[in-house]
Design a protein around this motif. Structure first.
Motif, PDB file in Angstrom:
ATOM      1  N   PRO B  57      53.159  30.363  86.971  1.00  0.00           N
ATOM      2  CA  PRO B  57      53.870  30.015  88.200  1.00  0.00           C
ATOM      3  C   PRO B  57      53.346  28.736  88.833  1.00  0.00           C
ATOM      4  O   PRO B  57      54.063  28.057  89.541  1.00  0.00           O
ATOM      5  CB  PRO B  57      53.629  31.220  89.107  1.00  0.00           C
ATOM      6  CG  PRO B  57      52.393  31.862  88.580  1.00  0.00           C
ATOM      7  CD  PRO B  57      52.424  31.628  87.101  1.00  0.00           C
ATOM      8  N   THR B  58      52.078  28.405  88.557  1.00  0.00           N
ATOM      9  CA  THR B  58      51.520  27.234  89.232  1.00  0.00           C
ATOM     10  C   THR B  58      51.522  26.015  88.321  1.00  0.00           C
ATOM     11  O   THR B  58      51.106  24.939  88.735  1.00  0.00           O
ATOM     12  CB  THR B  58      50.074  27.500  89.673  1.00  0.00           C
ATOM     13  OG1 THR B  58      49.283  27.634  88.488  1.00  0.00           O
ATOM     14  CG2 THR B  58      49.972  28.757  90.493  1.00  0.00           C
ATOM     15  N   GLU B  59      51.948  26.197  87.086  1.00  0.00           N
ATOM     16  CA  GLU B  59      52.030  25.097  86.122  1.00  0.00           C
ATOM     17  C   GLU B  59      50.742  24.300  86.015  1.00  0.00           C
ATOM     18  O   GLU B  59      50.756  23.076  85.952  1.00  0.00           O
ATOM     19  CB  GLU B  59      53.181  24.155  86.482  1.00  0.00           C
ATOM     20  CG  GLU B  59      54.521  24.805  86.298  1.00  0.00           C
ATOM     21  CD  GLU B  59      55.649  23.907  86.757  1.00  0.00           C
ATOM     22  OE1 GLU B  59      56.005  23.019  85.978  1.00  0.00           O
ATOM     23  OE2 GLU B  59      56.128  24.081  87.885  1.00  0.00           O
ATOM     24  N   LEU B 385      43.867  26.401  91.168  1.00  0.00           N
ATOM     25  CA  LEU B 385      45.292  26.697  91.319  1.00  0.00           C
ATOM     26  C   LEU B 385      45.651  28.102  90.851  1.00  0.00           C
ATOM     27  O   LEU B 385      46.621  28.693  91.298  1.00  0.00           O
ATOM     28  CB  LEU B 385      46.101  25.721  90.458  1.00  0.00           C
ATOM     29  CG  LEU B 385      46.693  24.500  91.145  1.00  0.00           C
ATOM     30  CD1 LEU B 385      47.490  23.701  90.128  1.00  0.00           C
ATOM     31  CD2 LEU B 385      47.574  24.909  92.300  1.00  0.00           C
ATOM     32  N   CYS B 386      44.891  28.613  89.915  1.00  0.00           N
ATOM     33  CA  CYS B 386      45.273  29.860  89.242  1.00  0.00           C
ATOM     34  C   CYS B 386      45.253  31.042  90.207  1.00  0.00           C
ATOM     35  O   CYS B 386      44.277  31.262  90.907  1.00  0.00           O
ATOM     36  CB  CYS B 386      44.321  30.105  88.077  1.00  0.00           C
ATOM     37  SG  CYS B 386      44.488  31.712  87.324  1.00  0.00           S
ATOM     38  N   THR B 387      46.341  31.798  90.216  1.00  0.00           N
ATOM     39  CA  THR B 387      46.408  32.969  91.100  1.00  0.00           C
ATOM     40  C   THR B 387      45.880  34.218  90.413  1.00  0.00           C
ATOM     41  O   THR B 387      45.996  35.315  90.930  1.00  0.00           O
ATOM     42  CB  THR B 387      47.864  33.237  91.519  1.00  0.00           C
ATOM     43  OG1 THR B 387      48.616  33.549  90.338  1.00  0.00           O
ATOM     44  CG2 THR B 387      48.481  32.042  92.210  1.00  0.00           C
ATOM     45  N   CYS B 389      47.133  35.752  88.056  1.00  0.00           N
ATOM     46  CA  CYS B 389      48.253  36.692  87.954  1.00  0.00           C
ATOM     47  C   CYS B 389      48.405  37.287  86.567  1.00  0.00           C
ATOM     48  O   CYS B 389      49.092  38.269  86.382  1.00  0.00           O
ATOM     49  CB  CYS B 389      49.550  35.997  88.351  1.00  0.00           C
ATOM     50  SG  CYS B 389      50.093  34.795  87.112  1.00  0.00           S
ATOM     51  N   LYS B 390      47.804  36.648  85.573  1.00  0.00           N
ATOM     52  CA  LYS B 390      47.843  37.138  84.189  1.00  0.00           C
ATOM     53  C   LYS B 390      49.195  37.036  83.513  1.00  0.00           C
ATOM     54  O   LYS B 390      49.416  37.644  82.465  1.00  0.00           O
ATOM     55  CB  LYS B 390      47.331  38.585  84.079  1.00  0.00           C
ATOM     56  CG  LYS B 390      45.850  38.710  84.332  1.00  0.00           C
ATOM     57  CD  LYS B 390      45.328  40.037  83.859  1.00  0.00           C
ATOM     58  CE  LYS B 390      44.764  39.926  82.454  1.00  0.00           C
ATOM     59  NZ  LYS B 390      44.320  41.170  81.889  1.00  0.00           N
ATOM     60  N   ASN B 391      50.102  36.300  84.104  1.00  0.00           N
ATOM     61  CA  ASN B 391      51.378  36.088  83.436  1.00  0.00           C
ATOM     62  C   ASN B 391      51.165  35.479  82.059  1.00  0.00           C
ATOM     63  O   ASN B 391      51.858  35.796  81.099  1.00  0.00           O
ATOM     64  CB  ASN B 391      52.214  35.104  84.274  1.00  0.00           C
ATOM     65  CG  ASN B 391      53.487  35.768  84.732  1.00  0.00           C
ATOM     66  OD1 ASN B 391      54.080  36.528  83.991  1.00  0.00           O
ATOM     67  ND2 ASN B 391      53.897  35.479  85.943  1.00  0.00           N
ATOM     68  N   ASP B 401      42.381  36.223  78.004  1.00  0.00           N
ATOM     69  CA  ASP B 401      42.226  36.667  79.385  1.00  0.00           C
ATOM     70  C   ASP B 401      41.924  35.444  80.247  1.00  0.00           C
ATOM     71  O   ASP B 401      40.793  35.212  80.675  1.00  0.00           O
ATOM     72  CB  ASP B 401      41.099  37.698  79.452  1.00  0.00           C
ATOM     73  CG  ASP B 401      40.998  38.338  80.826  1.00  0.00           C
ATOM     74  OD1 ASP B 401      41.727  37.885  81.744  1.00  0.00           O
ATOM     75  OD2 ASP B 401      40.201  39.263  80.985  1.00  0.00           O
ATOM     76  N   THR B 402      42.956  34.673  80.473  1.00  0.00           N
ATOM     77  CA  THR B 402      42.796  33.413  81.185  1.00  0.00           C
ATOM     78  C   THR B 402      42.224  33.610  82.580  1.00  0.00           C
ATOM     79  O   THR B 402      41.383  32.844  83.045  1.00  0.00           O
ATOM     80  CB  THR B 402      44.157  32.708  81.337  1.00  0.00           C
ATOM     81  OG1 THR B 402      44.816  32.772  80.089  1.00  0.00           O
ATOM     82  CG2 THR B 402      43.997  31.297  81.777  1.00  0.00           C
ATOM     83  N   ALA B 403      42.694  34.660  83.253  1.00  0.00           N
ATOM     84  CA  ALA B 403      42.258  34.858  84.627  1.00  0.00           C
ATOM     85  C   ALA B 403      40.740  35.027  84.682  1.00  0.00           C
ATOM     86  O   ALA B 403      40.065  34.405  85.505  1.00  0.00           O
ATOM     87  CB  ALA B 403      42.967  36.070  85.223  1.00  0.00           C
ATOM     88  N   SER B 404      40.208  35.838  83.799  1.00  0.00           N
ATOM     89  CA  SER B 404      38.754  36.021  83.801  1.00  0.00           C
ATOM     90  C   SER B 404      38.033  34.728  83.453  1.00  0.00           C
ATOM     91  O   SER B 404      36.979  34.419  83.995  1.00  0.00           O
ATOM     92  CB  SER B 404      38.348  37.088  82.789  1.00  0.00           C
ATOM     93  OG  SER B 404      38.940  38.295  83.120  1.00  0.00           O
TER      94      SER B 404
HETATM   95  S1  SF4 Z   1      46.654  33.748  85.613  1.00  0.00           S
HETATM   96 FE1  SF4 Z   1      47.592  32.435  84.126  1.00  0.00          FE
HETATM   97  S2  SF4 Z   1      49.731  32.358  84.646  1.00  0.00           S
HETATM   98 FE2  SF4 Z   1      48.660  33.158  86.418  1.00  0.00          FE
HETATM   99  S3  SF4 Z   1      48.234  31.395  87.615  1.00  0.00           S
HETATM  100 FE3  SF4 Z   1      46.468  31.684  86.342  1.00  0.00          FE
HETATM  101  S4  SF4 Z   1      46.828  30.424  84.580  1.00  0.00           S
HETATM  102 FE4  SF4 Z   1      48.749  30.632  85.614  1.00  0.00          FE
END
Ligand code: SF4
Ligand SMILES: Cc1cc2nc3c(=O)[nH]c(=O)nc-3n(C[C@H](O)[C@H](O)[C@H](O)COP(=O)(O)OP(=O)(O)OC[C@H]3O[C@@H](n4cnc5c(N)ncnc54)[C@H](O)[C@@H]3O)c2cc1C
Ligand code: SF4
Ligand code: SF4
Ligand code: SF4
Lengths: 762, 676
Positions: B57-59, B385-387, B389-391, B401-404
């Motif tokens: 979502p945040t590109e 920027l990352c929320t 969100c795990k999308n 597991d980008t968020a982690s």
């Molecule tokens: S978790 Fe992934 S999709 Fe969500 S904001 Fe972060 S990088 Fe983007």
């Protein structure tokens, strides 16, 4: 905190290395400040051990580095000492005696080299982890393969200890070679008189199950619990019905050369090899049977079954003895001309001599059935000869002398000569036995027979009498070859079915010739008798007793403890590609479950499995990929000009130690990195040192065919070949990476390898 | 905003997961801690394939964050490539030494530069007995056929070093290559080399396929049945989609796979970083797709793609290997070379010579890692920027597991005091007062020591959403759940961990764990729920909706005639695949009409507030919330319901017309206890 303990070893290290300076260096100058160093006169002494234990406690050490003699020497002592205070695997050694002090004449150089060795050990020790142990249940049944004197005796010993034994024999009967002899040295008692009680006992023992005409086709599982598949060839006669009356034999129209008699006599298509056969049952040999139906008609017991099929069955056993014995080298169509009817082997002579044999004990020559006038024994036929076997078959001098004496005493007029290189009659009563033979008028000629020339039915032996330096053309009318012993086909088959290591001579190799002569490199699998080497019956019996004792200790509890130094698979990343399982010759990787798993009991911790894993999912617990890398880092940080020598635990490392014991010179550039097996060395290990500036890399591995993990050195050879090419493509130079094969006893070969590397990497 | 094709990617991901039972794998992965390197999501897992850029979502520029994070972790020795890292090592070594020529039988000159890359090394070091270098050979022979005598420059373009974060080593290689290549026109037959020379070196490079097209040669053997796999370095990185297809159409009997161009499924490994069972499954899927087209050859323009896609074929005793045996891998140049009659891809043996090199002795590289040189505003911007969100994880071929990873990367930045000021303020507030809002009052206790349950209200319910707080208590009472709120509870620390304030988080975790251990803990906030359940250890944690769902019959629910939309909180939904229970509860309220957001469940768009974005980058958070609420308006919803007071806060902030309430509020309304 890492504690480094440096030993003076009296003057053994102290005389060659400035131990105090070394200690100060690690306390004051070493780049990492979590290192403390101590020294003492004898680290292995009680005072030394107390120092180690005290410091572990006082400083709460994470790991210990022992800088002293080779770990092969006192490794076990230090492990036990450290094990009292922390996990027994949280230590690393730095071999600064055999591989530094004793091979580096210049004290300054030796001290510098010691720094690099210790630094390697320190850096490696940072990655050491606790290694635990586990217990796995065992099956108490035992498999004995081969029913010769060794197999039978071991089976009886084991049953006496209360174990249940499966005795698998390839032939129609157990007994092996011994029961086909007439008399046995050194006492000349009758072979059958000695063995028939044993045969009877084996036959009657309720704890021994005999499977005749059977062979092991597959062994899976792990030490303590093997799944064995056996295939039994058909007898075509129902074992439960046959009374061994022999009616069928009497009526069978077929006559062919008898295998049991080594072609000296005839047999029918249905026969039993001997009157004392166990099991005492007839067999129809379909190779010669013409299916005339006679036996079926005459057999009152209705035991004949022409359509019997091979049977396959499985059994679970905890341990295995391989006692598949020997056979004689075939010398047909050689300068010995064994194809000539009157050139026979020692074993064929035994069949002629046996009173119940084809000639009722008369020495009659095959071509015309006449008694020979001049009988000549040819010693070392196919032994001690680079064209055949380089080794000595050990028993031929004695059995030739035995038979010469027996024949002479029964036929005093017969001329008997024995041509020999030298008589090897070591053993209690042996020399006296030989002495007596000469007194009896047996003609011993010291000379090697270079050729046997057929002369009609007679033979002319070309031999030089080395006492008189006279070339002789001996005319003989019967020649007996004392043919060399070789591992039996059955031995070779078993070795490939269950992956056992054989020596250069082809006989199966024990894990240690001297102190573990019946253990193999695979836990739970043992060898004995002539499977291991040519030897007389007496030694076979000794082996059998030892094996029985070893197996009994191995299986004494309901479970066995194993240290988990084994490989581990991380199921999270493993992609189940199967390359690890393919590399493992011990079938130690279970690929049947949801995840691939290493079977701790089967795993020999060689590390071969881990080297081609694409995902890094599998690694050894000790000598991990990264531990080896860190050790290299440590060494090269002190001395980037080093040449790294990966040396295998079984051979290369021993050879390096021996070079030290012999006080040979080895260039201080050479730094040994111990690995369990050369097959454990990965591509990364081979290339990484160059990245850190090393001058060269080599592997010191076992001789080909003698890898203690079967094929580790062959796998390494392939990898080195590719890595060399890769180094060439990269422009680093493939010639700087080499593999050397050597046995554990070949210190000089290690020295030569080191020298060669230094030359190459100038 | 999310690009075209995103939807397809998402649907497909969901479908794939459903089919392959991968959900279970995911849960398994949650249970078992990673072994190598880091405690968090493993930075080596990203393929830098940019597939997630379709849905983020945040590109944000994830590739860059990954690269720099790897650089940092490399300095701790925590970046290891697959195959024991031997390929990165080989790249480094070929950079340090003078790489040697290995192509044979090429008519060389100086018309143009041809850069064959590292293929020979792969053939040797993979120990697979293969001929991936044949593609470079075919390309060189094609150049001859087209009338060129190329100058062949050997070496490594440094792609793997660059993307694995070995940036210092890369710079050295780059400098060397620059010397040889500057000012020249270069042809490469590998997408990675093309991408590197074009974008990272800024050189004049042309892809092999394009070069062939320009010359429009006549093809003679066009019988191979082919399909084409888009390498991400051609496709998503450079939008080179057409040239390879054009060439293959002319040179062979070509057909397309199902997922192509920007939606192409990736080979799932890059820079040798991240082979695991997820990537293996992705490759399998790709081969199956190729096989389904009826082609005999899966053709690609990247040596690495060839190697990775080919991997399954080398599995031992594998059913998949057998099933996919007849879909073979070739490089585009191999097909072209064959079609032109200058190259035979079916020759058994490897077609190059290895020169014997004397090789100078290599000086060990003197590298002083300097992270600061790579940190600039843009990177910092992307990092925060990352929320979380795990999308991305949902569509990632490797389940990265980008968020982690983001959390871990942020903690590196925070260590250097480079985190947003807002976050530091919140962290200070939490450390001083125990809550994120800096309120002096401690969390309101509810003493009841014998109780089986603990209600953990969290900061939002306790200080800002009393309605949720009261509703939870009320409902727990109605359901006869005996609970306490122990004295001394502090913020769960979610925001600390998400924002990279790791030291502080550890502190807080210790405090709370002590009070919460041993009892069943109920959370009304999804953020707290996720944190206590996943970032703490040894707690027994429930979401309030778990409890409600179990006993929903006990609640005398009355009709609420409303059109309701449910917003999946990321920390409940994607994190735990917790989609159905809240929906079932909502639907249990008589009269409620539940309308779905266009993207829901695992594809749901986040509220925009997570990961500290609400505080550090309010504009982004607000925009995302607005977007979500716009859809609610469009669909004529009367209210939006969620299960996370924090999401609700942000959504409410950004919409006047429609109320965003907690699922408990909805229940209260239905119970007739509405509180305005
Ligand atoms: S978790 Fe992934 S999709 Fe969500 S904001 Fe972060 S990088 Fe983007
Ligand atoms: C001519 C001659 C004379 C000798 N005289 C004497 C003497 O006087 N005194 C003395 O001490 N020694 C003598 N020896 C040595 C003696 O023969 C050996 O020491 C002894 O017989 C070895 O016994 P073994 O059980 O080890 O092997 P073997 O006797 O060879 O028995 C091996 C058994 O294993 C079976 N087998 C093989 N392969 C398989 C398989 N794959 N599966 C199942 N079963 C298999 C074989 O059929 C055989 O029954 C003599 C040797 C020779 C050649
Ligand atoms: S370490 Fe050796 S024995 Fe153990 S699983 Fe690996 S290859 Fe097999
Ligand atoms: S080699 Fe590695 S990835 Fe392949 S099956 Fe073995 S452990 Fe798994
Ligand atoms: S989809 Fe996965 S592998 Fe690809 S860039 Fe995103 S996180 Fe990395």
């Amino acid at each position: 905190m890492i504690g480094v303990f440096i030993c003076f070893c009296g003057n053994n290290i102290g005389g060659y290395i400035d131990v105090q300076q070394l200690t100060d260096y690690f306390n004051e100058e070493y780049p990492a400040d979590d290192v403390v160093a101590f020294n003492t006169t004898f680290l292995c002494s009680e005072i030394g051990q107390d120092l180690i234990k005290e410091k572990i406690e006082e400083l709460n050490l994470d790991a210990v580095v022992i800088a002293s003699c080779s770990p092969k020497h006192h490794g076990a002592i230090f492990q036990a000492c450290i094990g009292e205070k922390m996990n027994q695997y949280r230590w690393e050694f730095a071999n600064i005696r055999e591989q530094c002090a004793w091979v580096t004449p210049n004290k300054k150089n030796a001290t510098e080299k010691a720094k690099a060795i210790i630094s390697g050990a320190i850096e490696k020790s940072r990655l050491l982890e606790d290694i635990g142990s586990t217990r796995v249940p065992v099956t108490k049944d035992i498999l004995v393969i081969g029913g010769g004197i060794t197999g039978m005796h071991a089976a009886l010993e084991l049953s006496a200890k209360g174990f249940h034994v499966h005795l698998v024999e390839k032939k129609e009967t157990v007994g092996g070679n011994m029961v086909r002899f007439d008399r046995v040295f050194p006492t000349d008692d009758c072979a059958m008189c000695t063995s028939s009680p044993i045969l009877a006992e084996v036959a009657m023992d309720p704890l021994i199950d005999i499977y005749s005409l059977s062979e092991v086709t597959e062994v899976k599982g792990r030490p303590g619990e093997y799944d064995v598949t056996v295939v039994k060839q058909p007898r075509y006669i129902d074992e439960t019905k046959c009374t061994a009356c022999g009616d069928c034999t009497a009526h069978c129209p077929v006559e062919v050369w008898s295998e049991w008699d080594e072609g000296m006599g005839l047999r029918a298509a249905t026969y039993k090899p001997m009157a004392q056969a166990v099991p005492l049952k007839n067999r129809i040999n379909m190779d010669s049977c013409i299916r005339c139906g006679t036996c079926e008609n005459v057999c009152k017991a209705e035991a004949v079954m022409y359509n019997e099929e091979p049977k396959e069955f499985t059994m679970k056993v905890g341990a295995i003895l391989v006692a598949t014995g020997y056979e004689l080298i075939d010398l047909k169509n050689t300068e010995y001309h064994q194809e000539h009817p009157n050139v026979i082997s020692g074993l064929q002579l035994e069949r002629l001599k046996v009173p119940s044999g084809p000639t009722a004990g008369e020495i009659l020559r095959p071509s015309d059935g006449k008694m020979p006038k001049h009988l000549v024994f040819v010693q070392c036929a196919g032994s001690r000869d680079r064209r055949y076997n380089v080794y000595c078959s050990k028993i031929c001098c004695m059995y030739a002398t035995k038979n010469a004496r027996l024949i002479k005493s029964e036929n005093p007029d017969m001329k008997i000569s024995i041509c020999y290189i030298d008589m090897r009659t070591a053993g209690r009563g042996y020399e006296e036995f030989f002495d007596k033979a000469r007194e009896m008028g047996i003609n011993y000629i010291r000379g090697n027979v270079s050729e046997i020339v057929p002369d009609g039915e007679d033979l002319i032996l070309k031999v030089e009498d080395t006492f008189t330096s006279e070339p002789l053309d001996l005319k003989a009318d019967l020649v007996v070859l004392s043919s060399g012993l070789i591992p039996s086909q059955g031995t070779k088959d078993v070795a490939s079915t269950i992956h056992l290591v054989s020596g250069a001579d082809g006989f199966l190799a024990p894990v240690h010739v001297k102190i573990a002569p019946v253990d193999t490199a695979t836990k739970g699998i043992f060898i004995g008798g002539t499977t291991e080497a040519p030897k007389p019956i007496q030694e076979c019996i000794t082996d059998a007793g030892l094996v029985a004792s070893r197996i009994a200790s191995f299986l004494k509890d309901d479970d066995i403890e194993i240290d988990l130094t084994t490989s581990k698979i991380n199921p999270e990343i493993c992609i189940k590609c199967g390359t690890c399982a393919e590399n493992c010759v011990y079938d130690a990787i279970d690929t049947t479950g949801e995840n691939y798993e290493v079977l701790d009991v089967s795993c020999m911790a060689c590390g071969k499995c881990s080297v081609t894993c694409p995902t890094n999912a599998i690694d050894l617990s000790l000598y991990t990929e990264d531990q080896v890398i860190k050790q290299i880092d440590g060494i090269l940080a002190e001395d980037p000009d080093s040449i790294i020598g990966f040396s295998c635990y079984q051979c290369g490392y021993n050879a390096a130690d021996l070079a030290g014991t012999a006080k040979s010179f080895i260039d201080p550039k050479i730094k040994v990195v111990l690995v369990p097996c050369s097959g454990r060395v990965t591509m990364q290990h081979m290339l990484y040192p160059f990245f850190k500036g090393a001058r060269g890399v080599f592997l010191a591995a076992c001789l080909e065919g003698q890898c203690h993990y079967i094929d580790g050195n062959l796998q390494a050879k392939e990898k080195v070949k590719l890595a060399k090419k890769a180094l060439d493509v990269m422009g680093v130079g493939g010639h700087k990476l080499n593999l050397f094969n050597m046995s554990s006893a070949e210190g000089p070969k290690f020295v030569a390898a080191a020298k060669r590397m230094v030359e190459i990497c100038q | 905003m999310p690009v075209e094709g995103a939807e397809k990617v998402q649907n497909e991901a969901a479908e794939y997961k459903a089919q392959s039972g991968e959900n279970e794998m995911d849960q398994e992965a949650n249970k078992t801690p990673k072994v190598e390197g880091c405690e968090f999501g493993d930075v080596v897992d990203c393929v830098t394939c940019k597939r997630c850029s379709l849905v983020c979502p945040t590109e944000l520029d994830l590739e860059r964050v990954v690269r720099i994070h790897r650089y940092i972790k490399d300095s701790y020795g925590q970046v290891k490539g697959s195959h024991r890292d031997v390929f990165r090592l080989a790249s480094k070594l070929s950079g340090m030494a003078d790489a040697q020529g290995w192509l044979t039988g090429i008519d060389e000159g100086d018309d143009i530069v041809f850069f064959p890359g590292c293929a020979a090394l792969f053939d040797l070091l993979l120990q697979r007995d293969t001929n991936y270098s044949g593609n470079a050979k075919a390309a060189a022979l094609t150049l001859n056929k087209l009338g060129y005598k190329p100058e062949i420059v050997y070496g490594c373009c440094g792609h793997d070093l660059y993307y694995s974060g070995a940036l210092d080593e890369f710079e050295l290689i780059k400098a060397e290559n620059m010397e040889k290549l500057k000012g020249k026109k270069i042809v490469v037959s590998c997408a990675e080399g093309y991408h590197m020379f074009k974008n990272i070196y800024g050189l004049d490079v042309v892809g092999f396929e394009e070069f062939v097209l320009e010359h429009n040669p006549e093809f003679v053997n066009t019988d191979l049945k082919t399909t084409y796999h888009d390498p991400c370095r051609y496709g998503r990185y450079n939008e080179v989609y057409d040239a390879p297809r054009e060439v293959l159409k002319k040179a062979s009997d070509f057909r397309e796979m199902e997922n192509i161009r920007e939606e192409a499924i990736c080979c799932s490994v890059s820079a040798w970083m991240n082979c695991n069972k997820y990537s293996r499954d992705t490759r399998k899927k790709r081969l199956e797709e190729a096989k389904a087209t009826g082609a005999d050859y899966l053709v690609t323009a990247c040596t690495k793609c060839s190697i990775h896609l080919d991997c399954i074929h080398f599995e031992k005793n594998s059913e998949d290997a057998e099933a996919l045996e007849d879909i073979k891998i070739l490089g585009t140049a191999q097909v072209v070379g064959y079609a032109l009659g200058v190259y035979d891809p079916f020759k058994e043996e490897v077609d190059y010579i290895v020169p014997e090199t004397a090789g100078k002795f290599l000086e060990p590289l003197k590298i002083q890692k300097n992270v600061d040189q790579y940190i600039d505003d843009e990177l910092l911007d992307n990092a925060f920027l990352c929320t979380t969100c795990k999308n991305c994880t949902i569509v990632c071929p490797n389940h990265h597991d980008t968020a982690s990873m983001m959390e871990e990367f942020r903690s590196e930045l925070v260590k250097k005091d480079l985190g947003p000021e807002k976050h530091s303020k919140i962290a200070k507030a939490i450390m001083n007062t125990g809550n994120a809002f800096g309120e002096k009052e401690p969390m309101t206790p509810h003493p009841n020591e014998k109780a089986e349950y603990i209600y953990y209200p969290g900061c939002v319910a306790n200080y800002r959403r009393d309605d949720v707080y009261q509703a939870t208590k009320k409902i727990l009472d109605l359901l006869d759940v005996d609970y306490e709120i122990p004295e001394g509870l502090v913020c769960c620390g979610s925001v600390l961990r998400r924002a990279g304030h790791e030291d502080e988080f550890q502190d807080i975790r210790e405090k709370n764990t002590e009070l919460l251990r041993g009892k069943k803990v109920i959370c009304s906030c999804s953020g707290c729920y996720a944190t206590l359940k996943k970032d703490y250890e040894g707690l027994d944690v429930y979401h309030i909706t778990d409890i409600v769902k179990e006993n929903i019959d006990k609640l005398p629910l009355k009709e609420v005639k409303k059109k309701v939309m449910y917003h999946d909180p990321c920390h409940l939904g994607r994190k735990f695949e917790y989609y159905d229970i809240p929906r079932e509860i909502i639907e249990a309220v008589p009269g409620v009409e539940l309308i779905a957001f266009e993207k829901e469940k695992e594809n749901a768009q986040c509220c925009g507030a997570g990961g500290g974005v609400k505080s550090a980058k309010p504009d982004i958070a607000n925009n995302l919330a607005k977007k979500k609420m716009d859809e609610a308006k469009e669909k004529g919803a009367d209210m939006v319901v969620s299960a996370c007071p924090f999401c609700e806060l942000n959504l409410n902030d950004n919409c006047e017309e429609i109320p965003v309430v907690d699922i408990l509020n909805l229940l209260m309304e239905s119970l007739g206890e509405v509180k305005e």
